[in-house]
Design a protein around this motif. Structure first.
Motif, PDB file in Angstrom:
ATOM      1  N   LEU A 122       0.834  -1.214   0.000  1.00 36.87           N
ATOM      2  CA  LEU A 122       0.000   0.000   0.000  1.00 36.87           C
ATOM      3  C   LEU A 122       0.862   1.254   0.000  1.00 36.87           C
ATOM      4  CD1 LEU A 122      -2.821   1.327   0.246  1.00 36.87           C
ATOM      5  CD2 LEU A 122      -2.590   1.091   2.727  1.00 36.87           C
ATOM      6  N   ASN A 123       1.911   1.266   0.747  1.00 34.68           N
ATOM      7  CA  ASN A 123       2.811   2.416   0.811  1.00 34.68           C
ATOM      8  C   ASN A 123       3.467   2.649  -0.536  1.00 34.68           C
ATOM      9  OD1 ASN A 123       4.341   4.554   1.762  1.00 34.68           O
ATOM     10  ND2 ASN A 123       5.846   3.229   2.789  1.00 34.68           N
ATOM     11  N   LEU A 124       3.952   1.567  -1.138  1.00 29.62           N
ATOM     12  CA  LEU A 124       4.605   1.704  -2.439  1.00 29.62           C
ATOM     13  C   LEU A 124       3.610   2.147  -3.500  1.00 29.62           C
ATOM     14  CD1 LEU A 124       6.910  -1.473  -2.381  1.00 29.62           C
ATOM     15  CD2 LEU A 124       7.572   0.914  -2.019  1.00 29.62           C
ATOM     16  N   THR A 125       2.391   1.650  -3.438  1.00 27.88           N
ATOM     17  CA  THR A 125       1.379   2.027  -4.435  1.00 27.88           C
ATOM     18  C   THR A 125       0.989   3.506  -4.296  1.00 27.88           C
ATOM     19  OG1 THR A 125       0.515  -0.220  -4.379  1.00 27.88           O
ATOM     20  CG2 THR A 125      -0.897   1.461  -5.330  1.00 27.88           C
ATOM     21  N   ALA A 126       0.829   3.969  -3.050  1.00 21.83           N
ATOM     22  CA  ALA A 126       0.496   5.394  -2.835  1.00 21.83           C
ATOM     23  C   ALA A 126       1.644   6.283  -3.256  1.00 21.83           C
ATOM     24  CB  ALA A 126       0.162   5.621  -1.370  1.00 21.83           C
TER      25      ALA A 126
END
Length: 492
Positions: free
Chosen positions: A58-62
């Motif tokens: 999720l962090n990488l996608t955001a």
């Protein structure tokens, strides 16, 4: 981000989580409280690891969407979910390490499951073996109890038997002696029955031949009849019966075939029985075969001599009352054929044994004598005596050790040297009719054996065997009619 997502997909973390949940659900009632708690903690840890990987994704996608990428979704879905007092800390281990731990845990769980299944199967096998062993133990125990009962019963019987008195033992000995005497009597009766059966077969054969001859003579008589009446013949003219054959002449061919077959049976039956009996006392097979060969040759010689004496006695007795169309010689032979049972075979057996005791070529253990093979000698004497009634009579071919092997009269034994030209010793004589060989004999041929044995035996003097009084056998069952007791009444 794509690499982290790929590793999470390859790890199949959710499928592993689902399998663990299903296994826990299936074994929930089997496990204890501590085992269920440990299983729940294991699932929570696995879920936390998976969620940590998802938060990392999720962090990488955001971060890939820029400053404002994914803000709406975070506001509408993620922040309310955080507001529900759920928090999770980022795992302190690396992403790759977490995936490897998940795979290792899944592998360990699989191995643990296989090990438990194998242990359960082994436990079942052991239980089955234990049950079978218990059954076997019960059967062995029952057999042991039964054997103990039999042993006790045998002990009781033995104790009862030992209480027998000396009078009972003496009575048993007397009964045994009487039983042995009865057995000897029955054996003699059995021999007499065999002789009677042999005579019955002979008479049946003669009757069949006489019937056939009767039919043939009737046919000749019918054919020879002429339409004119035959003139009356006086007694001084030549009678028609002068050409009629006697019973001995009619049955000559049948007796010839039967005696040749009986001589072959002597080789295959009586000879083997005598050889087996002699091997108990003489380990040398050569000496055993020499004894049997000499016994057969001596039996023929004694039977021929007895036949000549018997025939002279019959001719002397018939000469005073003979008036038939046949000659006195034919009448004597016909009488002997009809009364072969008058032959005193026991006298010939004694003569044969006496001659064998004086023979220097054979030896015998001192504790027994040649009467051990008296059945072979007796049957050979009977066959030889009956062969003298044939026309022409049958005889044995003479053979001496060291002579050239004759392939027309003999065959080599299985242990012979087939390239050796000289005969070491004979196993069985050949049956001849004049110059014609009817049944081949058997001889042993070997190289270099004859000369060495002749030199070794020439140094020892010839010794004659004499029967000791302890080993002499008395024969009291003589024939009721001997040639010396023949009268005109018996010959009629």
């Amino acid at each position: 981000m794509a690499e982290v997502l790929r590793r999470l997909t390859n790890a199949s973390s959710f499928s592993v989580l689902q399998d663990k949940l299903e296994n826990w659900h299936r074994d929930y009632h089997v496990f204890s409280c501590d085992q269920n708690v440990n299983r729940c903690c294991e699932l929570i840890e696995l879920t936390a690891k998976i969620q940590g990987q998802l938060f990392n994704i999720l962090n990488l996608t955001a971060a890939e969407g820029g400053r404002c990428g994914g803000v709406d979704t975070l506001k509408t879905r993620f922040l309310p979910w955080l507001g529900s007092c759920f928090s999770i800390s980022r795992p302190s281990i690396a992403d790759g390490t977490s995936l490897h731990l998940i795979q290792g845990a899944a592998e360990k769980d699989r191995k643990t499951k296989e090990l438990s299944l194998s242990q359960e199967s082994e436990i079942r096998k052991l239980e089955v073996q234990l049950n079978s062993t218990s059954l076997q133990l019960e059967s062995v125990t029952a057999e042991l109890v039964e054997a103990q009962k039999k042993l006790d019963h045998t002990k009781c019987k033995s104790a009862t038997t030992l209480l027998a008195t000396e009078d009972e033992i003496l009575q048993l000995k007397a009964d045994l002696l009487s039983t042995n005497e009865q057995l000897e009597l029955y054996k003699r009766k059995q021999d007499a029955v065999h002789d009677y059966e042999r005579q019955i077969r002979l008479l049946k054969d003669e009757l069949a031949y006489l019937n056939s001859e009767k039919v043939m003579l009737q046919e000749r008589l019918v054919r020879s009849r002429s339409p004119s009446p035959l003139p009356l013949l006086s007694r001084s003219s030549s009678p028609l019966r002068s050409t009629s054959p006697t019973r001995a002449q009619l049955t000559n061919s049948s007796r010839h075939a039967r005696l040749v077959s009986r001589f072959s049976d002597l080789y295959t039956m009586e000879r083997l029985d005598a050889q087996t009996l002699l091997r108990r006392y003489i380990p040398d097979i050569e000496m055993v075969q020499r004894i049997i060969f000499i016994a057969v040759m001596e039996s023929f010689q004694k039977a021929k001599l007895a036949y000549r004496k018997f025939k002279q006695q019959v001719r002397k007795t018939l000469s005073t009352s003979h008036f038939g169309p046949e000659s006195l010689e034919d009448a004597a032979v016909d009488y002997i054929v009809r009364n072969l049972d008058l032959y005193d075979v026991l006298c010939s057996v004694n003569d044969v044994i006496l001659a064998m005791n004086k023979n220097p070529q054979i030896s015998f253990p001192p504790e027994v004598d040649f009467r051990l093979i008296s059945p072979l000698i007796r049957e050979t004497c009977r066959v030889a005596f009956a062969m003298q009634t044939l026309d022409p009579p049958l005889d044995l071919a003479y053979g001496s050790n060291g002579e050239l092997f004759n392939n027309a009269k003999y065959r080599r034994s299985f242990d012979s040297d087939f390239s050796a030209p000289l005969v070491v010793y004979y196993v069985w004589p050949a049956l001849v009719e004049g110059c014609t060989v009817l049944v081949k004999g058997e001889a042993v041929t070997k190289r270099g054996v004859l000369w060495s044995r002749s030199r070794s035996r020439s140094a020892s003097p010839a010794r004659s065997r004499s029967l000791s009084p302890a080993r002499s056998v008395r024969f009291s069952d003589k024939r009721s009619l001997s040639p010396g007791r023949l009268t005109t009444r018996h010959l009629s």
